[in-house]
Design a protein around this motif. Structure first.
Motif, PDB file in Angstrom:
ATOM      1  N   PRO A  16       4.118  21.595  80.502  1.00 45.76           N
ATOM      2  CA  PRO A  16       3.904  23.051  80.517  1.00 45.76           C
ATOM      3  C   PRO A  16       2.503  23.383  80.026  1.00 45.76           C
ATOM      4  N   GLU A  17       2.170  24.648  80.047  1.00 43.55           N
ATOM      5  CA  GLU A  17       0.892  25.084  79.486  1.00 43.55           C
ATOM      6  C   GLU A  17       0.869  24.734  77.999  1.00 43.55           C
ATOM      7  N   PRO A  18      -0.203  24.088  77.530  1.00 43.12           N
ATOM      8  CA  PRO A  18      -0.238  23.662  76.119  1.00 43.12           C
ATOM      9  C   PRO A  18      -0.243  24.867  75.169  1.00 43.12           C
ATOM     10  N   LEU A  19       0.205  24.613  73.971  1.00 41.56           N
ATOM     11  CA  LEU A  19       0.159  25.618  72.909  1.00 41.56           C
ATOM     12  C   LEU A  19      -1.250  25.683  72.329  1.00 41.56           C
ATOM     13  N   ALA A  20      -1.678  26.876  71.954  1.00 40.32           N
ATOM     14  CA  ALA A  20      -2.998  27.039  71.347  1.00 40.32           C
ATOM     15  C   ALA A  20      -2.990  26.632  69.880  1.00 40.32           C
ATOM     16  N   VAL A  21      -1.852  26.813  69.220  1.00 38.88           N
ATOM     17  CA  VAL A  21      -1.690  26.436  67.816  1.00 38.88           C
ATOM     18  C   VAL A  21      -0.683  25.290  67.759  1.00 38.88           C
ATOM     19  N   PRO A  22      -1.071  24.133  67.225  1.00 37.89           N
ATOM     20  CA  PRO A  22      -0.168  22.972  67.224  1.00 37.89           C
ATOM     21  C   PRO A  22       1.116  23.237  66.452  1.00 37.89           C
ATOM     22  N   VAL A  23       2.148  22.518  66.851  1.00 37.05           N
ATOM     23  CA  VAL A  23       3.461  22.678  66.240  1.00 37.05           C
ATOM     24  C   VAL A  23       4.144  21.318  66.208  1.00 37.05           C
ATOM     25  N   LEU A  24       5.227  21.202  65.419  1.00 42.11           N
ATOM     26  CA  LEU A  24       5.960  19.945  65.351  1.00 42.11           C
ATOM     27  C   LEU A  24       7.250  20.021  66.138  1.00 42.11           C
ATOM     28  N   ASP A  25       7.762  18.859  66.522  1.00 40.00           N
ATOM     29  CA  ASP A  25       9.114  18.718  67.049  1.00 40.00           C
ATOM     30  C   ASP A  25       9.962  18.247  65.876  1.00 40.00           C
ATOM     31  N   SER A  26      10.839  19.105  65.369  1.00 44.89           N
ATOM     32  CA  SER A  26      11.555  18.803  64.138  1.00 44.89           C
ATOM     33  C   SER A  26      12.777  17.916  64.321  1.00 44.89           C
ATOM     34  N   HIS A  27      13.049  17.501  65.578  1.00 40.49           N
ATOM     35  CA  HIS A  27      14.233  16.657  65.794  1.00 40.49           C
ATOM     36  C   HIS A  27      14.151  16.036  67.177  1.00 40.49           C
ATOM     37  N   THR A  28      13.895  14.741  67.220  1.00 37.87           N
ATOM     38  CA  THR A  28      13.846  14.043  68.508  1.00 37.87           C
ATOM     39  C   THR A  28      14.403  12.638  68.349  1.00 37.87           C
ATOM     40  N   HIS A  29      14.791  12.048  69.490  1.00 36.26           N
ATOM     41  CA  HIS A  29      15.324  10.687  69.519  1.00 36.26           C
ATOM     42  C   HIS A  29      14.488   9.871  70.506  1.00 36.26           C
ATOM     43  N   LEU A  30      13.333   9.414  70.054  1.00 35.36           N
ATOM     44  CA  LEU A  30      12.460   8.643  70.934  1.00 35.36           C
ATOM     45  C   LEU A  30      13.161   7.399  71.467  1.00 35.36           C
ATOM     46  N   ASP A  31      13.947   6.753  70.625  1.00 39.71           N
ATOM     47  CA  ASP A  31      14.608   5.522  71.049  1.00 39.71           C
ATOM     48  C   ASP A  31      15.542   5.760  72.225  1.00 39.71           C
ATOM     49  N   LEU A  32      16.193   6.902  72.260  1.00 32.37           N
ATOM     50  CA  LEU A  32      17.068   7.227  73.381  1.00 32.37           C
ATOM     51  C   LEU A  32      16.286   7.619  74.616  1.00 32.37           C
ATOM     52  N   MET A  33      15.146   8.289  74.414  1.00 33.36           N
ATOM     53  CA  MET A  33      14.333   8.717  75.549  1.00 33.36           C
ATOM     54  C   MET A  33      13.883   7.519  76.371  1.00 33.36           C
ATOM     55  N   PHE A  34      13.595   6.408  75.706  1.00 32.67           N
ATOM     56  CA  PHE A  34      13.118   5.232  76.422  1.00 32.67           C
ATOM     57  C   PHE A  34      14.237   4.524  77.171  1.00 32.67           C
ATOM     58  N   GLU A  35      15.481   4.964  76.976  1.00 34.69           N
ATOM     59  CA  GLU A  35      16.598   4.392  77.719  1.00 34.69           C
ATOM     60  C   GLU A  35      16.810   5.071  79.075  1.00 34.69           C
ATOM     61  N   THR A  36      16.052   6.130  79.355  1.00 37.18           N
ATOM     62  CA  THR A  36      16.136   6.747  80.679  1.00 37.18           C
ATOM     63  C   THR A  36      15.615   5.758  81.711  1.00 37.18           C
ATOM     64  N   PRO A  37      16.112   5.808  82.940  1.00 37.41           N
ATOM     65  CA  PRO A  37      15.668   4.847  83.958  1.00 37.41           C
ATOM     66  C   PRO A  37      14.190   5.013  84.287  1.00 37.41           C
ATOM     67  N   PRO A  38      13.509   3.932  84.641  1.00 37.40           N
ATOM     68  CA  PRO A  38      12.077   4.020  84.934  1.00 37.40           C
ATOM     69  C   PRO A  38      11.736   5.034  86.018  1.00 37.40           C
ATOM     70  N   GLU A  39      12.633   5.212  86.983  1.00 36.77           N
ATOM     71  CA  GLU A  39      12.345   6.147  88.075  1.00 36.77           C
ATOM     72  C   GLU A  39      12.301   7.598  87.602  1.00 36.77           C
ATOM     73  N   ALA A  40      12.764   7.856  86.382  1.00 36.25           N
ATOM     74  CA  ALA A  40      12.686   9.215  85.845  1.00 36.25           C
ATOM     75  C   ALA A  40      11.267   9.587  85.445  1.00 36.25           C
ATOM     76  N   GLY A  41      10.381   8.584  85.390  1.00 37.46           N
ATOM     77  CA  GLY A  41       9.008   8.866  84.950  1.00 37.46           C
ATOM     78  C   GLY A  41       8.983   9.117  83.461  1.00 37.46           C
ATOM     79  N   GLY A  42       7.991   9.849  83.022  1.00 35.15           N
ATOM     80  CA  GLY A  42       7.901  10.164  81.602  1.00 35.15           C
ATOM     81  C   GLY A  42       7.348   9.010  80.795  1.00 35.15           C
ATOM     82  N   PRO A  43       7.167   9.210  79.508  1.00 41.75           N
ATOM     83  CA  PRO A  43       6.597   8.170  78.644  1.00 41.75           C
ATOM     84  C   PRO A  43       7.536   6.982  78.509  1.00 41.75           C
TER      85      PRO A  43
END
Length: 285
Positions: A16-43
């Motif tokens: 999306p359009e970036p934020l002008a003032v930085p902010v945090l993500d207060s709750h994420t599960h990076l380990d689960l995000m990497f379990e998405t299939p490669p064809e989904a793209g993303g990091p």
């Protein structure tokens, strides 16, 4: 959100359009995000996820544990990357499944001493996925996490699904830690007022952007800006217009803008307030 698997379909949305003032993500599960299939793209690596998030104006992440393995993963990631701090816990739905709950709680207590661990959670109660037969184990685990948070002087991060009254009952009875975060706040305005009266901070996820989220929007409107956080719960709870697709920290701008509209606060002002609250709760990154 409990492990395992992303449960999301399709490709990661475009940035999306970036934020002008930085902010945090207060709750994420990076380990689960990497379990998405490669064809989904993303990091596909932590480094990629951090770089893409930073480009969107999301410069800090709170990596959340839901069992011993993911809690260890988070502590390791936070030790390697200054943009990440960790939380450790047994998810409420994990507690009834464990053959040695006390042993797992001991592991969480040990991990909680690490200086890169800034909160204990997500812990709490969930009557949506766990039936009455598992409730006693959930409550035992919840009470143990409250004591771990108080013993280590760290924030408590609450998972509350269909259990508002019981979550408050346990916190009131056990004595809540000084800092409590209601992860993925799911209540109405009345429940928001109950939480704020106790000094709790409410963290809103992509659900606040859903068309069906009138109660959440009203809750945001009655919550002081100083008591607001924003989160992804990635790879879940992707904000509109990409609901159902995989979520990631770089999509926080969509949720922030939806929350700003609900809270009737300018986006930049809200981002600054959220960042200040994040530092107050989780400490410096």
């Amino acid at each position: 959100m409990s492990k395992r698997g992303s449960g999301r379909h399709g490709e990661f949305p475009p940035p999306p359009e970036p934020l002008a003032v930085p902010v945090l993500d207060s709750h994420t599960h990076l380990d689960l995000m990497f379990e998405t299939p490669p064809e989904a793209g993303g990091p596909r690596t932590v480094e990629d996820a951090l770089a893409i998030a930073a480009a969107a104006g999301v410069d800090r992440l709170v990596q959340v544990g839901v069992d011993v393995a993911s809690s260890r993963w988070g502590v390791d990631a936070a030790g390697k990357h200054r943009q990440i701090v960790a939380t450790v816990a047994l998810h409420p739905n994990e507690a009834p499944r464990l053959s040695d709950l006390d042993g797992a709680l001991h592991e969480i207590d040990t991990l909680a001493a690490d200086p890169r661990v800034r909160a204990i959670g997500e812990t709490g109660l969930d009557t949506f996925r766990t039936g009455p037969e598992g409730f006693s184990a959930q409550e035992k685990s919840f009470r143990a996490h409250i004591e771990i948070a108080k013993r280590h002087g760290k924030a408590l991060m609450i998972h509350d699904r269909d259990a508002h009254a019981d979550v408050l009952r346990v916190l009131d009875d056990a004595g809540a830690p000084d800092t409590v975060v209601m992860h993925c706040f799911s209540g109405d305005a009345a429940f928001a007022r109950e939480c704020v009266a106790r000094g709790f901070v409410l963290s809103f996820a992509g659900t606040v952007t859903f068309k069906s989220a009138a109660d959440l929007k009203h809750a945001a409107a009655v919550t002081p800006v100083s008591h607001l956080l924003v989160e992804t719960d990635a790879p879940y709870l992707t904000p509109m217009p990409y609901r159902g697709r995989p979520n990631a920290s770089y999509l926080i701008p969509l949720t922030v803008r939806g929350l700003a509209e609900a809270a009737q606060t300018p986006v930049d002002e809200l981002c600054a307030a959220i960042s200040a609250t994040g530092e107050r709760i989780f400490g410096p990154w």
